[in-house]
Scaffold this motif. Structure first.
Motif: not given
Length: 117
Positions: A11-16, A84-86, A89-91, A113-117
């Motif tokens: 799990l990563v925040q956007p732009e991470g 620069g994850l968005k 890109d979650t998948a 991979v999960t991109v979320s705040s």
């Protein structure tokens, strides 16, 4: 017999950033074109990036300039550096090996991979 083992998702925040790894267990890693694919819920599996045995690369338009694929033949591993994850890109990201001599095709089990705040 070839086995592919992915790691590095999370799990990563956007732009991470995240770096995925795919370890190739078996013979003749250097004879394989390596790919990263991804599949979001309810969608088809799409090609993200590819790297030849000589390290020529290709990318989907959606990740150009943000993702970098690389390989280290000495440790039979391919990487996907994702910056620069968005959220889109979650998948689940899958590693794929394509032997250019015998046409055999191998898949890993995937890493989320999960991109979320």
């Amino acid at each position: 017999q070839v086995q592919l083992v992915e790691s590095g998702g999370g799990l990563v925040q956007p732009e991470g950033s995240l770096r995925l790894s795919c370890r190739f267990y078996g013979a003749n890693f250097a004879r394989n074109v390596m790919h990263w694919y991804r599949q979001a819920p309810g969608k088809q599996r799409d090609l993200v990036a590819s790297i030849s045995p000589g390290s020529s690369t290709a990318y989907a338009d959606s990740v150009k300039g943000r993702f970098t694929i690389s390989r280290d033949n000495s440790v039979s591993t391919v990487y996907l550096q994702m910056n620069g994850l968005k959220p889109e890109d979650t998948a689940v990201y899958y590693c794929n090996a394509q032997n250019f001599e015998n046409g055999m095709n191998y898949w890993g089990e995937g890493t989320q991979v999960t991109v979320s705040s």
